[in-house]
Scaffold this motif. Structure first.
Motif, short mmCIF file in Angstrom:
data_model
loop_
_atom_site.label_atom_id
_atom_site.label_comp_id
_atom_site.label_asym_id
_atom_site.label_seq_id
_atom_site.Cartn_x
_atom_site.Cartn_y
_atom_site.Cartn_z
N ASP A 1 3.29 -1.18 -2.64
CA ASP A 1 4.05 -0.74 -1.86
C ASP A 1 3.02 0.29 -0.86
O ASP A 1 2.35 0.56 -1.08
CB ASP A 1 5.45 0.85 -2.01
N VAL A 2 3.18 -0.49 0.41
CA VAL A 2 2.71 0.34 1.64
C VAL A 2 2.44 1.56 1.83
O VAL A 2 1.33 2.01 1.88
CB VAL A 2 2.97 -0.58 3.19
N LEU A 3 3.24 2.90 1.04
CA LEU A 3 2.91 3.79 1.18
C LEU A 3 2.57 4.53 0.43
O LEU A 3 1.27 5.64 1.07
CB LEU A 3 4.65 4.36 0.94
N SER A 4 2.36 4.32 -0.75
CA SER A 4 0.72 4.69 -2.11
C SER A 4 -0.51 4.24 -1.33
O SER A 4 -1.69 4.39 -2.03
CB SER A 4 1.84 4.09 -3.22
N GLN A 5 -0.19 2.95 -0.93
CA GLN A 5 -1.69 2.31 -0.80
C GLN A 5 -2.61 3.46 0.70
O GLN A 5 -3.27 3.85 0.41
CB GLN A 5 -1.70 0.73 -0.30
N LEU A 6 -1.22 3.54 1.14
CA LEU A 6 -1.82 4.13 2.55
C LEU A 6 -2.38 5.59 1.86
O LEU A 6 -3.32 6.31 2.38
CB LEU A 6 -0.87 4.13 3.77
N LEU A 7 -1.63 6.33 1.76
CA LEU A 7 -1.97 7.51 1.06
C LEU A 7 -3.41 7.88 -0.21
O LEU A 7 -3.82 8.84 -0.18
CB LEU A 7 -0.35 7.72 -0.32
N LEU A 8 -3.67 6.55 -0.09
CA LEU A 8 -4.63 6.76 -1.47
C LEU A 8 -5.69 6.24 -0.10
O LEU A 8 -6.98 6.49 -0.05
CB LEU A 8 -4.49 5.36 -2.93
N ALA A 9 -6.17 5.05 0.04
CA ALA A 9 -7.03 4.25 1.24
C ALA A 9 -7.53 5.28 2.80
O ALA A 9 -8.81 5.37 2.82
CB ALA A 9 -6.51 2.84 1.20
N VAL A 10 -6.28 6.19 2.74
CA VAL A 10 -6.54 6.62 4.52
C VAL A 10 -7.48 8.30 3.50
O VAL A 10 -9.09 8.36 4.21
CB VAL A 10 -5.04 7.32 5.35
N PRO A 11 -6.78 8.61 2.50
CA PRO A 11 -8.00 9.98 2.63
C PRO A 11 -9.38 9.16 1.47
O PRO A 11 -10.13 10.00 2.13
CB PRO A 11 -7.36 10.30 0.93
N MET A 12 -9.27 8.26 1.25
CA MET A 12 -10.76 7.29 0.66
C MET A 12 -12.26 7.49 2.00
O MET A 12 -12.84 8.14 1.97
CB MET A 12 -10.66 6.72 0.27
#
Length: 271
Positions: free
Chosen positions: A219-230
């Motif tokens: 899902d897009v939400l969990s992907q953003l929650l990892l990609a943005v902090p990285m």
């Protein structure tokens, strides 16, 4: 003419065996630390698992519960969670044993860098896991639960599957939060220049989204929650690495000479 090869070979063999024995002792000490912490926590294993599963339990509808599909799952899953907690608690001891093993082979300036790296690595890994537990888990579980009501489906998750999901997510976010440490080490050791790391910034951003798409739920939400902090952590690493850029006078020759003199003095105490 005398031949020194046998003595040299025996010396190398003794040196190798001594390092092997020392490694064994360090591993045993690290393992004992984990076991001792585990034994101290095992009585509270059910409570630890309940705390571990709290983000999912809060997202379940009223009366919803987790299920057990394996006969031994209700016993072994809490034990695994408790072992994970014991490992995290004993991790400073594990890191110290690792540092004590490799420290004699490092230069002096490298030894000075080890302690800050160990402390920052441990802190960032714990912070990454906390980020996943307190922010990612509640957000993802509530997002997923919102799709079950329109479908008329009941959200019930097996505790073993939840453990696998949580372990993967913890590992992904723990490693992700190590990005600043990796950047600083690469720059300090002269593997990659700071300018080059800034130049490849667009590729790092794309890579962050690719990695997040692989290791997180689809899902897009969990992907953003990892990609943005990285991505933000990469920028933080670039910012901190400016203070660790090796200077022209920073070479290993001085440290090598100092270590060689120290070894010579140790081997010839009467000199």
């Amino acid at each position: 003419m005398s031949d020194n090869h046998p003595s040299e070979d025996s010396g190398l063999q003794e040196s190798f065996l001594s390092h092997l024995f020392e490694l064994r002792d360090r591993v045993i000490k690290a393992g004992l630390a984990i076991i001792i912490v585990f034994v101290c926590l095992v009585y509270w294993a059910p409570d630890i698992f309940h705390l571990f599963a709290q983000p999912l339990l809060k997202a379940l509808p009223a009366g919803g519960k987790m299920i057990v599909t394996d006969v031994t799952g209700s016993f072994f899953v809490p034990m695994k969670v408790t072992m994970l907690v014991a490992f995290l608690v004993a991790l400073p001891v594990v890191m110290y044993q690792l540092w004590a093993f490799i420290a004699p082979g490092l230069y002096q300036h490298e030894r000075k860098l080890i302690v800050p790296l160990v402390v920052s690595s441990y802190s960032l890994f714990i912070f990454g896991m906390s980020f996943a537990y307190f922010l990612v888990f509640p957000t993802v579980f509530e997002f997923m639960a919102s799709y079950n009501a329109p479908l008329g489906a009941e959200m019930s998750t097996d505790i073993d599957n939840y453990l696998s999901f949580a372990m993967t997510t913890f590992l992904a976010f723990g490693i992700t939060f190590e990005v600043p440490v990796v950047v600083v080490v690469l720059v300090r050791m002269g593997v990659v220049s700071l300018a080059k790391l800034r130049e490849i910034r667009p590729y790092v951003i794309v890579g962050a989204f690719v990695i997040s798409a692989v290791v997180t739920p689809p899902d897009v939400l969990s992907q953003l929650l990892l990609a943005v902090p990285m991505t933000l952590l990469y920028e933080l690493g670039l910012l901190i690495a400016r203070f660790y850029v090796p200077k022209p006078g920073d070479d290993d020759s001085a440290d090598a000479d100092a270590d060689a003199n120290a070894n010579a003095n140790a081997n010839n105490p009467g000199a």
